[in-house]
Design an enzyme around this catalytic site. Structure first.
Site, PDB file in Angstrom:
ATOM      1  CB  CYS A   1      -0.978  -0.028   1.172  1.00 49.33           C
ATOM      2  SG  CYS A   1      -2.351   1.136   0.989  1.00 49.33           S
TER       3      CYS A   1
ATOM      4  CD  GLU B   1      -1.498  -6.644   4.811  1.00 53.90           C
ATOM      5  OE1 GLU B   1      -1.703  -5.498   5.255  1.00 53.90           O
ATOM      6  OE2 GLU B   1      -1.072  -6.857   3.650  1.00 53.90           O
TER       7      GLU B   1
ATOM      8  CG  HIS C   1      -3.686  -3.765   2.803  1.00 55.49           C
ATOM      9  ND1 HIS C   1      -2.771  -3.358   3.749  1.00 55.49           N
ATOM     10  CD2 HIS C   1      -4.234  -2.623   2.306  1.00 55.49           C
ATOM     11  CE1 HIS C   1      -2.772  -2.039   3.835  1.00 55.49           C
ATOM     12  NE2 HIS C   1      -3.654  -1.569   2.960  1.00 55.49           N
TER      13      HIS C   1
END
Length: 565
Positions: free
Chosen positions: A386, A523, A521
Site C-alpha cells: 500500500c 496479508e 493488502h
C-alpha cells in the site's frame, strides 16, 4: 419486541473479565476452528461496545490494525483471527459496534419506523443487537459471538442484556455462555489468586448471566484445588472449569483447547456433534512449527508501535515460515529513527529482507524512503504494501529520475510533481467519473476486494501462478499515470494493473532479484494452512539472501551469490 430467530442454530457467547486483552478473539477463533473440524457450519461475530461506528478512524497504535473484509468493511483485528483460524471469510455483518447500533436505531426513529414510540435502551437498542446477532444464523449450526471489552464496562451493558434475553428466547439447550477470566499469579507468594476471577463472574451474574464454562487464562497451570475453588464460588461444574494456558505459538491453541476437552464440552451441551474433530491440518501446522530450524530475519519499517498495529503482516510472515519450515523473526524499525542514509544502512544491515507496510500520514515517511533506497541499491529483498508501493514510486523518481520534489498529495498538496495523488487530482473528469462508478467508491477510499491483471512472466506472475487475482484494498491515493513513462525509464515494471489498465496495482524492478510492491493488502488473505503466495515468494528470497550472506564480505558478493544459486 424483537425475538432472536435462527431456527435451530446454537449460540455461543464469549465474554471476558479481570483484564482487557484476555484472549477472547483467539479463543473464539480457536473454538470456531474446532467446531468446524467436527463438521459444523460456523458463523463468527464480534460485538464491540466502543462508540465508533467502525474501526476505520481509530489509531492502530491504540486499537490495533484495521482489518478489511472482501466487501470493504473496516473492522476490528479479531476478524482477522476469525478468518485465519476458521478459513471462513467475514463481512460487514460480522461485527457491530455501539456506534453502529445507535446510528441504526436513530435512523429508524427519524424515518418513523417506531410509530411514535419513546425510544429506550430496552427494548429498542437490545432488539437491534439481537437482530444483528441472528442475521444469517438460519444457514449455520453454531453462531459464536465475542463480546468486546471487559465485563463491568458500562458501555457493554446493553450487549449483556441482549444476550441474556436471547438465552430466555431460544432456551438453555441452544445457548451457551463462556467466560474467560485471568487467574492472577503473585510471583512474590508463588501463589495463584482466584478472587479477581470470582468478582468478574459476579459482575456477569449481576447482569443476569451465569457462565456455563469458565476458561481460566494465565501463565501457570491450574491445580485441582484451584479448579474446585472456582467451581464453588462461580457456580460452575468443576468439569467446566477449563484451563486456557499460554502457547508458544498461537496456531497451537486449537490443539491445546481440544486437549482439555473444550469442543467436547460445547458439543455435549448442544448435542449436535456427530463426529470427532479432524485436526490433521492443525497437527501438521504444529509439527511444522516444531520442526522449524533455521532463522530468517525480516525488517519491518513502520511508524506504529506494537505488533497489533501490523498484526496481519506479522501473521502472514509467520504463515510463510510455517509453510517453509523456517522460523521467521520479525525485527521492527521505527522509520523516524532513520534520520540519514547511513543510519538506515547501519540499522538494516542485519536483516535478510525489508518490508514497508501500509499506513496513513507523513510521520516516518522519510525514514521509509531511506529503507527503500537501501533495499534497492543493495539488492536486499523488498516488499512494499500500500503506502510501501507509493513510497517506492516516489523513491525511484527522486533518486533515479532526478525529480527531487516528487511526492504524494497526502504529504504535500502544493507539490508540483505529485507522483501519487487522489484520482481526481490527475485523472480527467470523464475518466474519473467512470472510474469511481466502476469501483463503487461512495466515499474517498478504495475499500474491499478488487481484481488485478498481472503481466505474464513477471515476478508477481511467478509468485501467484496466475494472470488474474483479487485482493483487498484500503487506500485513497493512486500512482499518477502521468509519471508511468518516467518510472519505466527508471527501471520500474508495472506488472499488475486494474483490469481496465487505469490504476497501478503492482510494481517491480527489472534490476533487482526480488523487489516488489503492491497497492493492496495481501496479508489479509493469508492463512496458517494456506500461506499467501506473495509472502511465500518473499520469504523464499529472504532465505536465499540469508544463505548468501554467510561468509560474504559485502553486498556485491551477496548479490553474486544470489545470482548463481
Amino acid at each position: 419486541m424483537s425475538r432472536c430467530s435462527g431456527k435451530s442454530a446454537r449460540f455461543v457467547f464469549v465474554t471476558g473479565g479481570v483484564v482487557s486483552s484476555v484472549g477472547k478473539g483467539i479463543f473464539s477463533a480457536s473454538l470456531g476452528a474446532l467446531l468446524k473440524a467436527r463438521g459444523l457450519r460456523v458463523l463468527l461475530r464480534k460485538l464491540d461496545p466502543y462508540i465508533n461506528v467502525d474501526s476505520g478512524t481509530i489509531r492502530p497504535g491504540q486499537h490495533g490494525e484495521v482489518f478489511v473484509t472482501n466487501d470493504g468493511a473496516e473492522t476490528d483485528l479479531d476478524l482477522g483471527h476469525y478468518e485465519r483460524f476458521s478459513g471462513i471469510d467475514t463481512n460487514r455483518d460480522s461485527v457491530i459496534t455501539t456506534g453502529r447500533v445507535y446510528m441504526n436505531v436513530i435512523s429508524k426513529e427519524r424515518r418513523g419506523d417506531y410509530l411514535g414510540q419513546t425510544i429506550q435502551v430496552i427494548p429498542h437498542i437490545t432488539d437491534e443487537i439481537k437482530e444483528h446477532i441472528a442475521k444469517g444464523s438460519d444457514d449455520v449450526d453454531v453462531v459464536i459471538c465475542e463480546i468486546g471489552g471487559t465485563v463491568g464496562d458500562i458501555e457493554g451493558l446493553p450487549f449483556l442484556e441482549a444476550i441474556r434475553q436471547i438465552r430466555n428466547e431460544v432456551g438453555e439447550d441452544r445457548c451457551l455462555f463462556i467466560h474467560l477470566a485471568w487467574i492472577v499469579y503473585l510471583e512474590n507468594l508463588k501463589e495463584l489468586k482466584t478472587k479477581p476471577a470470582q468478582h468478574s463472574v459476579k459482575e456477569l451474574q449481576r447482569a443476569g448471566i451465569q457462565p456455563d464454562i469458565l476458561v481460566c487464562r494465565g501463565d501457570m497451570p491450574l491445580t485441582r484445588d484451584i479448579k474446585e475453588k472456582l467451581s464453588l464460588f462461580c457456580n460452575v461444574s468443576p468439569d467446566d472449569v477449563i484451563e486456557g494456558k499460554n502457547a508458544s505459538n498461537i496456531y497451537e491453541i486449537p490443539l491445546t483447547y481440544h486437549a482439555v476437552g473444550l469442543d467436547s464440552r460445547v458439543c455435549g451441551h448442544f448435542g449436535n456433534c456427530s463426529s470427532d474433530a479432524d485436526l490433521g491440518e492443525w497437527e501438521n501446522i504444529a509439527n511444522n512449527i516444531r520442526e522449524s530450524m533455521d532463522n530468517v530475519t525480516i525488517g519491518v519499517v513502520g511508524k506504529y508501535s506494537g505488533m497489533d498495529s501490523y498484526r496481519s503482516v506479522f501473521e502472514a510472515l509467520s504463515h510463510s515460515g510455517i509453510f517453509k519450515k523456517r522460523k521467521v523473526l520479525v525485527e521492527f524499525f521505527d522509520g523516524e529513527k532513520f534520520d540519514s542514509d547511513n543510519t538506515a544502512a547501519e540499522m538494516l544491515s542485519s536483516v535478510d529482507a525489508i518490508l514497508v507496510p501500509g499506513g496513513f500520514g507523513k510521520r516516518a515517511v522519510d525514514g521509509k524512503l531511506r529503507a527503500i533506497k537501501f533495499a534497492r541499491e543493495n539488492k536486499v529483498p523488498f516488499l512494499g504494501i500500500c503506502l510501501g508501493l507509493q513510497l517506492a514510486v516516489i523513491e525511484a523518481l527522486r533518486n533515479i529520475s532526478g525529480v527531487s520534489d516528487a511526492n504524494s498529495s497526502e504529504f504535500d498538496e502544493s507539490c508540483k510533481n505529485l507522483a501519487v495523488a487522489r484520482i481526481e487530482e490527475w485523472m480527467s473528469d470523464d475518466k474519473m467519473k467512470k472510474c469511481m462508478e466502476r469501483l463503487n467508491m461512495g466515499g474517498t477510499m478504495r475499500l474491499g476486494a478488487f481484481s488485478c491483471a498481472i503481466k505474464e512472466g513477471s515476478l508477481a506472475n511467478r509468485a501467484y501462478n496466475s494472470c488474474l487475482i483479487s485482493e483487498r484494498h484500503r487506500h485513497r491515493y493512486e500512482v499518477n499515470n502521468n509519471y508511468r513513462k518516467k518510472l519505466e525509464e527508471a527501471g520500474v515494471v508495472f506488472s499488475g494493473l486494474s483490469v481496465d489498465g487505469e490504476l497501478v496495482e503492482i510494481i517491480e524492478r527489472e534490476d533487482h532479484p526480488w523487489f516488489l510492491a503492491v497497492q493492496f493488502h495481501p496479508e489479509f488473505k493469508s492463512r496458517p494452512f494456506a500461506a499467501h503466495p506473495l509472502f511465500i515468494s518473499f520469504v523464499d528470497a529472504a532465505c536465499e539472501f540469508c544463505a548468501c550472506k554467510v561468509g560474504a564480505k559485502n553486498y556485491a558478493e551477496v548479490l553474486n551469490c544470489v545470482r548463481t544459486r
